[in-house]
Design an enzyme around this catalytic site. Sequence first.
Site, PDB file in Angstrom:
ATOM      1  N   LYS B  12       0.868  -1.190   0.000  1.00 55.16           N
ATOM      2  CA  LYS B  12       0.000   0.000   0.000  1.00 55.16           C
ATOM      3  C   LYS B  12       0.891   1.222   0.000  1.00 55.16           C
ATOM      4  CE  LYS B  12      -4.427   0.389   0.775  1.00 55.16           C
ATOM      5  NZ  LYS B  12      -5.351  -0.231  -0.176  1.00 55.16           N
ATOM      6  N   THR B  57      -3.569  -5.296   0.933  1.00 53.65           N
ATOM      7  CA  THR B  57      -2.918  -3.989   1.100  1.00 53.65           C
ATOM      8  C   THR B  57      -3.693  -3.148   2.109  1.00 53.65           C
ATOM      9  OG1 THR B  57      -4.080  -2.935  -0.763  1.00 53.65           O
ATOM     10  CG2 THR B  57      -2.031  -4.093  -1.264  1.00 53.65           C
ATOM     11  N   ASP B  58      -4.986  -3.360   2.196  1.00 56.03           N
ATOM     12  CA  ASP B  58      -5.763  -2.644   3.211  1.00 56.03           C
ATOM     13  C   ASP B  58      -5.283  -2.999   4.618  1.00 56.03           C
ATOM     14  OD1 ASP B  58      -8.328  -0.950   3.684  1.00 56.03           O
ATOM     15  OD2 ASP B  58      -8.508  -2.642   5.067  1.00 56.03           O
ATOM     16  N   PHE B 162      32.397  27.126 -14.340  1.00 53.60           N
ATOM     17  CA  PHE B 162      32.361  25.960 -15.222  1.00 53.60           C
ATOM     18  C   PHE B 162      33.191  26.298 -16.450  1.00 53.60           C
ATOM     19  CE2 PHE B 162      30.388  22.876 -18.241  1.00 53.60           C
ATOM     20  CZ  PHE B 162      30.811  21.738 -17.589  1.00 53.60           C
ATOM     21  N   ARG B 179      29.159  32.099 -11.854  1.00 55.28           N
ATOM     22  CA  ARG B 179      27.786  31.838 -12.254  1.00 55.28           C
ATOM     23  C   ARG B 179      26.939  31.599 -11.012  1.00 55.28           C
ATOM     24  NH1 ARG B 179      27.386  25.444 -14.281  1.00 55.28           N
ATOM     25  NH2 ARG B 179      28.451  24.575 -12.476  1.00 55.28           N
ATOM     26  N   GLN B 222      29.705  18.254  -9.947  1.00 55.78           N
ATOM     27  CA  GLN B 222      30.272  16.957  -9.550  1.00 55.78           C
ATOM     28  C   GLN B 222      31.189  17.105  -8.336  1.00 55.78           C
ATOM     29  OE1 GLN B 222      29.738  17.760 -12.736  1.00 55.78           O
ATOM     30  NE2 GLN B 222      29.735  15.973 -14.106  1.00 55.78           N
ATOM     31  N   ASN B 248      20.888  20.412 -12.176  1.00 53.46           N
ATOM     32  CA  ASN B 248      21.519  21.725 -12.304  1.00 53.46           C
ATOM     33  C   ASN B 248      20.435  22.684 -12.767  1.00 53.46           C
ATOM     34  OD1 ASN B 248      23.094  23.918 -12.796  1.00 53.46           O
ATOM     35  ND2 ASN B 248      24.720  22.784 -13.838  1.00 53.46           N
ATOM     36  N   HIS B 250      19.369  25.587 -14.080  1.00 53.79           N
ATOM     37  CA  HIS B 250      20.095  26.639 -14.788  1.00 53.79           C
ATOM     38  C   HIS B 250      19.486  28.020 -14.548  1.00 53.79           C
ATOM     39  CE1 HIS B 250      22.162  23.387 -16.729  1.00 53.79           C
ATOM     40  NE2 HIS B 250      21.102  22.977 -17.403  1.00 53.79           N
TER      41      HIS B 250
END
Lengths: 301, 301, 301, 301
Positions: B12, B57-58, B162, B179, B222, B248, B250
């Site tokens: 569940k 599942t209940d 970068f 940046r 990284q 990332n 941007h």
Amino acid sequence: MSIVLGSNRYGKAENRIVRIYRDTPRHEIHDISVSTALRGDFAAAHLAGDQSQVLPTDTQKQTAYSFAKEKGLLSIESYALNLATHFVDHIAPVHNARIEVEEFAWERVVLDGTEHDHTWVRRGQETRTASVTVDGTGDAQRTWVIGGLKDLVILKSTGSEFAGFMQDQYTLLQPTNDRVMATSLTAEWRFSSTDVEWEDAYAQIRQLLIKQFAMVHSLALQQTLYEMGKAILEACPFITEVRLSAPNKHHFLYDLSPFGVENTNEVFYASDRPYGLIQTTVLHDDAPDAGPAWDSYTGLV
Amino acid sequence: MSIVLGSNRYGKAENRIVRIYRDTPRHEIHDISVSTALRGDFAAAHLAGDQSQVLPTDTQKQTAYSFAKEKGLLSIESYALNLATHFVDHIAPVHNARIEVEEFAWERVVLDGTEHDHTWVRRGQETRTASVTVDGTGDAQRTWVIGGLKDLVILKSTGSEFAGFMQDQYTLLQPTNDRVMATSLTAEWRFSSTDVEWEDAYAQIRQLLIKQFAMVHSLALQQTLYEMGKAILEACPFITEVRLSAPNKHHFLYDLSPFGVENTNEVFYASDRPYGLIQTTVLHDDAPDAGPAWDSYTGLV
Amino acid sequence: MSIVLGSNRYGKAENRIVRIYRDTPRHEIHDISVSTALRGDFAAAHLAGDQSQVLPTDTQKQTAYSFAKEKGLLSIESYALNLATHFVDHIAPVHNARIEVEEFAWERVVLDGTEHDHTWVRRGQETRTASVTVDGTGDAQRTWVIGGLKDLVILKSTGSEFAGFMQDQYTLLQPTNDRVMATSLTAEWRFSSTDVEWEDAYAQIRQLLIKQFAMVHSLALQQTLYEMGKAILEACPFITEVRLSAPNKHHFLYDLSPFGVENTNEVFYASDRPYGLIQTTVLHDDAPDAGPAWDSYTGLV
Amino acid sequence: MSIVLGSNRYGKAENRIVRIYRDTPRHEIHDISVSTALRGDFAAAHLAGDQSQVLPTDTQKQTAYSFAKEKGLLSIESYALNLATHFVDHIAPVHNARIEVEEFAWERVVLDGTEHDHTWVRRGQETRTASVTVDGTGDAQRTWVIGGLKDLVILKSTGSEFAGFMQDQYTLLQPTNDRVMATSLTAEWRFSSTDVEWEDAYAQIRQLLIKQFAMVHSLALQQTLYEMGKAILEACPFITEVRLSAPNKHHFLYDLSPFGVENTNEVFYASDRPYGLIQTTVLHDDAPDAGPAWDSYTGLV
């Protein structure tokens, strides 16, 4: 009877702008989504596809980005006022401009007790909003400013009742004198002036909303909302109207009795849908005409 | 060659449980979404529709709610351990149980400098997560505990570069030495023990993630991720492996030069898609076998 | 014991590409979101921030767009094969590339019984998916192709039971011999070859999934899923493994008896959360090694 | 000046109801989300927490479910009319009721050329909507019915221009005489009567929207929207006003020239945000008063 063009507007929605102030090593960040909508003499575009009076939505976007530097982006209300006034005053076919802004809050990272100069984590509690409408030029120009917030998720685990309600043949609900009350609050407030300390006003109103939610012993969500609006109007002479929309985010007491487990308001099922939805307006009896102030463009603000 | 039943499980998903501790007037709140998944002797259900070995599942849902009271819901790791062990130890056909938990944080309202006893606003910064897998019974029982967080949105407005990257005939990107770097971090850490102060561990690791993001002068996402993992492993002897996944997000510098407006890293367009996506693992070279620890059930954790 | 860099990859996620074929007045449209992920010699980027072996994610994006024209975008499986092979074969540090694609379906508008040449409405039933992994170069190169679909929402209003299940002290569920069964199906199938008519294969497999759902008198969702997988393997010699994940979208019979209204499986409450979640694999007993084929990058495919 | 309670309403939002007609082996399915909102004498609830005039939102939910059987759920417009009229006519404090409905379409599965009796897949193209407002009782009762659709995603790969537009100092956009035009259309239409074949009307209007989008050579999205509204008013005497809201889902031609690859309207980047947003009304010049017809409650319809 003939077919006519009615109310219309167009613009650029959801321009995502991040403005960094970096004049000192301690930077500041403002992060918004801004939408622009123009009304005016655009019948020819609709009836004949003639664009000669249509300022492209791309141009509106460029203007919004450029104004973040040219005019600055500190309070969203003043940024929106600058943008709306520009379109009405400088673009001839435009009679009316509406600017809607969502602002996403960031909080400065604290490392070893010291605030960091240029790193933030996104705060998630609520989104601040503003809607500015400017109509007409010169002496006839009118301006409406609405501030607000949305998605302020707030919960109290006691101090809330719901009892004594009306009943008909479809009524199964049992009254309760102690429940969880929770909502994701949307609040908007109309300013009676543009001469306001916008940041102070926002902080004060946000705190009043939270305080009333916490302190009012609630007999109904309606009552809590009314007390919120009343408190704002009493404390803030520059506010003339407050609109509140509050989903009742139901927390249902979970029945553990089949398992021999007592549950005295301790374990709840937080339900998604359906939900109660309460909408309330509190205002001054002599509030000036709201005009188009509440006519949302994107539905986001 | 014949057709066979392979790996399978069921359970569940997304049980939304709110647990209030109200033993004193100062209440506490724990708000989770919990998913349960069972593996075991379920071939007959697949091949013949025979449910005699299938716990509904209940029932798994009922157990999850009841355990929030019976066993308590303080640390999600220990709550999940209780639940997983129960299914493996007490439901005969079950060989393996996996419990995945998301915890939604609330912060206590402060009024006039005082914390309120029973009112909170939802904190939005991140969702805490835990995944517990228990396999086998008796002496052969093995347990894996993973803690984590997701949606920690974090941004730095300088201190990120970068440059010096590889180029081919499709490379148009220009190098940058300053940046905006932003991500919505997902981090998961594998514990080498179940004898852990779970709350302290979470607070310590979360703070290390934020600190490394802020303090490492980043030559690449990284590198930042690796330094995050390394810092956790160095500081926390009870952690043996860290997995990080970071979009990332941007923030593109907006070109305002056509309007004669200078933009020195001040106005950015925050893009939605596409985004870089960096995934990194940092671990001890003698980390014990991860077994099924990383085999996500819902994809939410 | 020392700290080491483990498994890692990076790429550009969710590139939204629309490819129009317009060689004749009758245009064709292909609309995808593609994600690329590279594995290889990237330790220096993590440990020292040295990017000299890192092909920017922006370059991966440019390549994905350019290949939509250079190589074409007809079947997503072959488009992904081209892209993955390019990165492994032509970018020296790359040892392994994984490409994940979602394809959004459009259906041609029909006006007065005639298909329109260049207008479509988006079909919403399901999203087609593909994942391609290429590992190694030259004779050692290995390739895995997975096709699939997700969000195929399907419902049957009878022909489904759930009874005879296991019970413990937390079991309250009542058995039923006639219920609504509904799911939002995710299915993925692993090809044993790359010499496949991709469009025919997709159409055939999708239809088999629907047919089994409709025709199998279901004693459990597990049984229906197994029959789906089995039917695909029997009909498609080019498929070696099928994985199915199916939320049980509960439709609870609404109790109208307090109002004196009979409800014989006519009025249901469609619940959002929690939901059952069944995951099943059906495969050939001599299926070749799956390697990294199932190691999802974005979680979208 | 004093503080007063203004406009207010409350109800239950997003009741998810699935109604199966099973009188013959060939079942029928209707799948909706319905929201109810009541206006009336609720001042005491706001000012004093007195619920004696407040019909619980839970009761509104029960009524919505029961009416799906008692009154039937075939056309959403007539279902909503029944519900709105019930609240106004039978609950004394209620002066005005608004019912908003979203309907999710399913299409019958076809197996070997034959429609299946009781299995459907969800159609995703669009959501049908209806809003009904009933105000007052007896002879003074007034009723407004609005039908609509949302999320009709439609695209044409040629036959659209945007040129000759106004320019100012922020205008960078280049004109184009051949572009992709795409939108996710929201359309709503106000009926002048309640004596309408609702299903026929919906099918006819939906087809007109699609036809105008395809057939009008578009000089601007404004023009296309106007032609849509005009076509509906000309063809449907029972419609008096049409409101259209259309995001311009930008498809930007991707620049492949740096790679020496020609791209003549073949490869596009489908952008998420920002987007143009055009809103247009077309109506009869003698259209009756719209009253509260357009005052959305949930924002969903």
